[in-house]
Design a protein around this motif. Structure first.
Motif, PDB file in Angstrom:
ATOM      1  N   ILE A 141      10.440   7.132   1.229  1.00 43.70           N
ATOM      2  CA  ILE A 141      11.293   6.098   1.817  1.00 43.70           C
ATOM      3  C   ILE A 141      11.627   6.427   3.269  1.00 43.70           C
ATOM      4  O   ILE A 141      11.680   5.540   4.128  1.00 43.70           O
ATOM      5  N   LYS A 142      11.847   7.712   3.555  1.00 42.01           N
ATOM      6  CA  LYS A 142      12.223   8.082   4.926  1.00 42.01           C
ATOM      7  C   LYS A 142      11.084   7.802   5.908  1.00 42.01           C
ATOM      8  O   LYS A 142      11.336   7.510   7.081  1.00 42.01           O
ATOM      9  N   SER A 173       9.393   4.191  10.204  1.00 40.42           N
ATOM     10  CA  SER A 173       8.438   3.227  10.748  1.00 40.42           C
ATOM     11  C   SER A 173       9.149   1.982  11.262  1.00 40.42           C
ATOM     12  O   SER A 173       8.815   1.455  12.332  1.00 40.42           O
ATOM     13  N   PHE A 174      10.145   1.500  10.507  1.00 44.27           N
ATOM     14  CA  PHE A 174      10.934   0.354  10.975  1.00 44.27           C
ATOM     15  C   PHE A 174      11.677   0.713  12.261  1.00 44.27           C
ATOM     16  O   PHE A 174      11.724  -0.083  13.211  1.00 44.27           O
ATOM     17  N   TYR A 175      12.258   1.908  12.299  1.00 48.67           N
ATOM     18  CA  TYR A 175      12.978   2.361  13.495  1.00 48.67           C
ATOM     19  C   TYR A 175      12.028   2.442  14.696  1.00 48.67           C
ATOM     20  O   TYR A 175      12.362   1.988  15.797  1.00 48.67           O
ATOM     21  N   GLU A 176      10.837   2.998  14.473  1.00 48.45           N
ATOM     22  CA  GLU A 176       9.848   3.124  15.551  1.00 48.45           C
ATOM     23  C   GLU A 176       9.386   1.763  16.035  1.00 48.45           C
ATOM     24  O   GLU A 176       9.185   1.547  17.241  1.00 48.45           O
ATOM     25  N   VAL A 178       0.841  -1.203   0.000  1.00 48.13           N
ATOM     26  CA  VAL A 178       0.000   0.000   0.000  1.00 48.13           C
ATOM     27  C   VAL A 178       0.877   1.256   0.000  1.00 48.13           C
ATOM     28  O   VAL A 178       0.615   2.218  -0.731  1.00 48.13           O
ATOM     29  N   ALA A 179       1.933   1.242   0.815  1.00 47.35           N
ATOM     30  CA  ALA A 179       2.836   2.395   0.873  1.00 47.35           C
ATOM     31  C   ALA A 179       3.495   2.645  -0.481  1.00 47.35           C
ATOM     32  O   ALA A 179       3.660   3.797  -0.906  1.00 47.35           O
TER      33      ALA A 179
END
Length: 439
Positions: A269-270, A275-278, A261-262
């Motif tokens: 990309i940032k 989101s992965f970092y969070e 979806v993204a």
């Protein structure tokens, strides 16, 4: 009670006393489990448990579902799915009396299905919906109460991380529990919308009828904004229902679905990287709580406290409904000071076997306890959800609590229905899994 049960009870009370001093919950759980295990099992047993337990708990394949569903939740929250769902719902319901409040409930339910976090849902819709509600002269307290209540829909509409973790903690079927939340979730959404209409009748100025003109062409075209959420939900629930993958893979599939979806929405990309970092930070906060909760659960099993309490209830001939009422009051009380996950890991080792022992269905009990934990966060005068909404809106929590009360009552009505008619939760999973077993 025997020695072990007394140690369990006194340790449990002492843990709550230390918790009130502001000590982090996972430290309280670790300390209580360590001291209690030492007093009952001795130093060798305790050191063995604390040396090997954390690894064996987290190395389980079952726990792979947790970080993946957390990742899916964060990605969904950061990719604009909430705003899209809100815009679509506004075009369909905005012109009705109280329509924007019903939009908030419906969009929060749709977003919660993809996001999986009631706190995130309440926070997002305080930012997204509150400015619109202010613009059209909706009562401030009612608006914020509705937003806080809409966030609790996450407890029922799958997939949600809370239900998954509760199932892991009590060794219940994740697939059945996720499916079991569908019908109660729909009923709760309807109850919230009926509450909005009732407020509109009693106090018309708080819930105005506004003139929002949207053509049918715009309405139907807006349905495309809801497709990302429907895609994610159907991917996860449909995949489990058809036996394509087990619940432990559902989080991975959901995360891939949100990434698709993204990509289609051309999300930067940032944003995806953040989101992965969070998600990593959230898992780092979550797993110490899970590990300490499991060690505490093992200590409770060693102490025999749940069995002792069950025997006391049997000897006293307490009816099951009275036992459930005591549990509900207890949760509503501790929900004033603890968030959902803390409540779950502290209380489930005692409460879950107790309710099963007096005859409640395992899956219905999971749904009741998960929903009860979320409703407890609305409890006046210090429910935590109200403080989240108040903090983001920069108003006094009392303003939010004035609007929460009617929605809090709606939550209690659904709780009563689930207790009296557990088939509301069990019918759909029985249908799903009964059909699968016959194939």
């Amino acid at each position: 009670m025997e020695y072990g049960a007394w140690v369990g009870l006194l340790t449990f009370i002492g843990m709550f006393a230390v918790l009130m001093l502001g000590i982090p919950i996972f430290i309280c759980l670790f300390a209580a489990a360590f001291v209690g295990s030492w007093l009952i099992g001795g130093p060798i047993y305790t050191l063995q448990q604390f040396a090997s337990g954390p690894y064996h708990i987290t190395a389980s394949y079952t726990f792979a579902v947790v970080p993946l569903f957390v990742l899916m939740s964060v990605l969904a929250a950061n990719c604009g799915i909430a705003e899209s769902a809100y815009e679509a719902a506004r075009k369909w319901l905005g012109a009705l009396r109280g329509g924007l409040l019903m939009v908030t409930v419906g969009a929060a339910g749709i977003f919660g299905a993809a996001c999986g976090s009631s706190i995130a849902t309440s926070a997002v819709f305080t930012k997204t919906a509150l400015p619109e509600l202010k613009k059209y002269k909706y009562d401030r307290s009612v608006s914020m109460g509705c937003i806080a209540a809409g966030g609790t829909l996450d407890a029922l509409i799958p997939p949600n991380v809370g239900t998954i973790i509760v199932c892991i903690l009590v060794d219940a079927s994740i697939g059945k529990a996720l499916v079991a939340g569908v019908i109660p979730g729909i009923i709760y959404a309807v109850l919230l919308m009926m509450t909005i209409q009732f407020i509109g009748i009693v106090k018309p100025t708080a819930v105005p009828s506004i003139d929002i003109r949207v053509s049918w062409k715009e309405r139907f075209s807006s349905l495309s904004l809801v497709l990302p959420v429907l895609f994610i939900v159907l991917l996860i629930i449909g995949g489990m229902y058809l036996g394509v993958f087990p619940p432990t893979v559902g989080g991975a599939m959901g995360s891939v679905g949100v990434l698709i979806v993204a990509f289609i929405r051309r999300t930067e990309i940032k944003v995806v990287a953040h989101s992965f970092y969070e998600a990593i930070l959230l898992n780092a906060q979550l797993f110490p709580l899970i590990i300490s909760g499991f060690l505490f659960a093992r200590f409770m099993a060693l102490s025999g406290l749940p069995q002792a309490l069950l025997q006391i209830i049997i000897d006293a001939q307490f009816p099951p409904l009275l036992v459930m009422l005591i549990v509900i009051i207890f949760y509503l009380f501790i929900g004033c000071v603890l968030e959902f996950m803390s409540m779950a890991v502290i209380t489930l080792p005692i409460v879950y076997p107790l309710l099963l022992g007096v005859g409640f269905d395992p899956i219905a009990t999971v749904i009741i306890l998960v929903f009860l934990s979320e409703v407890a966060l609305l409890t006046p005068p210090i429910g935590m959800s109200a403080f989240i909404v108040a903090g983001i809106a920069e108003v006094s929590p009392e303003v939010v609590f004035r609007g929460i009360i009617p929605f809090f009552i709606a939550g209690l009505i659904l709780l009563a229905a689930l207790v009296l008619f557990p088939e509301i939760a069990t019918w759909l999973p029985d249908l799903f899994y009964g059909r699968l077993s016959s194939l």
